[in-house]
Write a protein that holds these residues in place. Structure first.
Motif, PDB file in Angstrom:
ATOM      1  N   TYR A  48       0.844  -1.182   0.000  1.00 41.91           N
ATOM      2  CA  TYR A  48       0.000   0.000   0.000  1.00 41.91           C
ATOM      3  C   TYR A  48       0.885   1.239   0.000  1.00 41.91           C
ATOM      4  O   TYR A  48       1.854   1.320   0.757  1.00 41.91           O
ATOM      5  CB  TYR A  48      -0.919   0.029   1.238  1.00 41.91           C
TER       6      TYR A  48
ATOM      7  N   ASN B  67      -2.747  -4.104  -9.251  1.00 37.45           N
ATOM      8  CA  ASN B  67      -2.642  -2.782  -8.637  1.00 37.45           C
ATOM      9  C   ASN B  67      -3.966  -2.042  -8.808  1.00 37.45           C
ATOM     10  O   ASN B  67      -4.422  -1.816  -9.926  1.00 37.45           O
ATOM     11  CB  ASN B  67      -1.508  -1.996  -9.290  1.00 37.45           C
TER      12      ASN B  67
ATOM     13  N   ALA C 261      -5.536   1.543  -8.169  1.00 33.59           N
ATOM     14  CA  ALA C 261      -5.026   2.896  -7.932  1.00 33.59           C
ATOM     15  C   ALA C 261      -6.148   3.924  -8.028  1.00 33.59           C
ATOM     16  O   ALA C 261      -7.063   3.779  -8.842  1.00 33.59           O
ATOM     17  CB  ALA C 261      -3.929   3.235  -8.934  1.00 33.59           C
TER      18      ALA C 261
ATOM     19  N   ARG D 134      -6.301   8.177  -8.255  1.00 35.34           N
ATOM     20  CA  ARG D 134      -5.540   9.429  -8.384  1.00 35.34           C
ATOM     21  C   ARG D 134      -6.526  10.592  -8.408  1.00 35.34           C
ATOM     22  O   ARG D 134      -7.479  10.588  -9.175  1.00 35.34           O
ATOM     23  CB  ARG D 134      -4.709   9.425  -9.662  1.00 35.34           C
TER      24      ARG D 134
ATOM     25  N   GLU E 256      -2.300   3.634  -3.928  1.00 32.83           N
ATOM     26  CA  GLU E 256      -2.217   2.364  -4.664  1.00 32.83           C
ATOM     27  C   GLU E 256      -2.217   1.194  -3.689  1.00 32.83           C
ATOM     28  O   GLU E 256      -1.571   1.259  -2.641  1.00 32.83           O
ATOM     29  CB  GLU E 256      -0.923   2.297  -5.477  1.00 32.83           C
TER      30      GLU E 256
ATOM     31  N   ARG F  43      -1.494  -2.938  -3.857  1.00 30.20           N
ATOM     32  CA  ARG F  43      -0.981  -4.018  -4.707  1.00 30.20           C
ATOM     33  C   ARG F  43      -1.115  -5.370  -4.004  1.00 30.20           C
ATOM     34  O   ARG F  43      -0.882  -5.477  -2.803  1.00 30.20           O
ATOM     35  CB  ARG F  43       0.492  -3.792  -5.021  1.00 30.20           C
TER      36      ARG F  43
END
Length: 168
Positions: free
Chosen positions: A53, A111, A113, A115, A126, A128
Motif C-alpha cells: 500500500y 494494482n 489505484a 488518483r 495504490e 498491490r
C-alpha cells in the motif's frame, strides 16, 4: 544479483512465455535488436522497494505513507497492462504489473489505484497484491510489444547520458 547475464536470460524467458508458438531461433531473431547491456543497467537503476500500500501527494499538507513490503527485496517494474480504467475528477484504475525482483523472480501484481488531480496538486493511493509468479499457466494480458517498448523507455536515461554513473 541483477547481473547482466541473469537479467538477459530472465527477459528472454519472459518473451518466450509471451510468445509460446515461437522457436528459440525465432525468439533470438526477434530480440536481437534489444540492447541487453543497457537494459540490464536500466533495470538495476530502477530497482526499488515495492509496498503493498502506498499513498502520496504533492499537496502542501499531504503525507507519504508506505505499508508493508510486497517483496522481501528490491524489484523493477517491467511493464503494465490496464485491466479497467475510469476517468473523471478522480481517476481509478485496475492495472496488472510485471515486476522483476533481485532474485530474478518475475511476478504478476494486481494494482488498484486512485488518483485525484487538481490545480493545487495531486494525490495517489495504490494497493498491490501478488497475483502469482509469471509462468505459462498464469492468466496475463501482457503483450510482447508493450514489454519491448517499456524496456526501451526505461533505457532513455542511459541513451541520453542522464543515468547515474557508478564509480568503484
Amino acid at each position: 544479483m541483477y547481473s547482466e547475464r541473469e537479467i538477459t536470460k530472465t527477459l528472454k524467458d519472459i518473451f518466450a512465455l509471451l510468445l509460446p508458438g515461437y522457436s528459440k531461433e525465432e525468439l533470438n531473431e526477434m530480440l536481437e535488436g534489444l540492447d541487453f547491456e543497457t537494459i540490464a543497467q536500466a533495470v538495476r537503476d530502477n530497482a526499488k522497494m515495492v509496498h503493498a500500500y502506498e499513498a502520496s501527494g504533492d499537496y502542501e499538507k499531504s503525507f507519504d505513507y508506505f505499508g508493508v513490503e510486497l517483496f522481501p527485496m528490491r524489484a523493477t517494474k517491467l511493464c503494465e497492462s490496464i485491466n479497467c480504467f475510469s476517468s473523471d475528477l478522480v481517476v481509478t484504475s485496475h492495472i496488472y504489473e510485471l515486476w522483476l525482483s533481485e532474485d530474478m523472480s518475475v511476478w504478476v501484481v494486481s494494482n488498484m489505484a486512485v488518483r485525484v488531480s487538481s490545480k493545487k496538486g495531486n494525490y495517489l493511493t495504490e494497493y498491490r497484491t501478488i497475483k502469482g509468479e509469471m509462468n505459462a499457466d498464469i492468466d496475463n494480458s501482457f503483450m510482447p510489444e508493450d514489454l519491448a517498448l517499456e524496456l526501451f523507455k526505461m533505457c532513455r536515461p542511459q541513451f541520453e547520458c542522464e543515468a547515474p554513473v557508478y564509480e568503484i
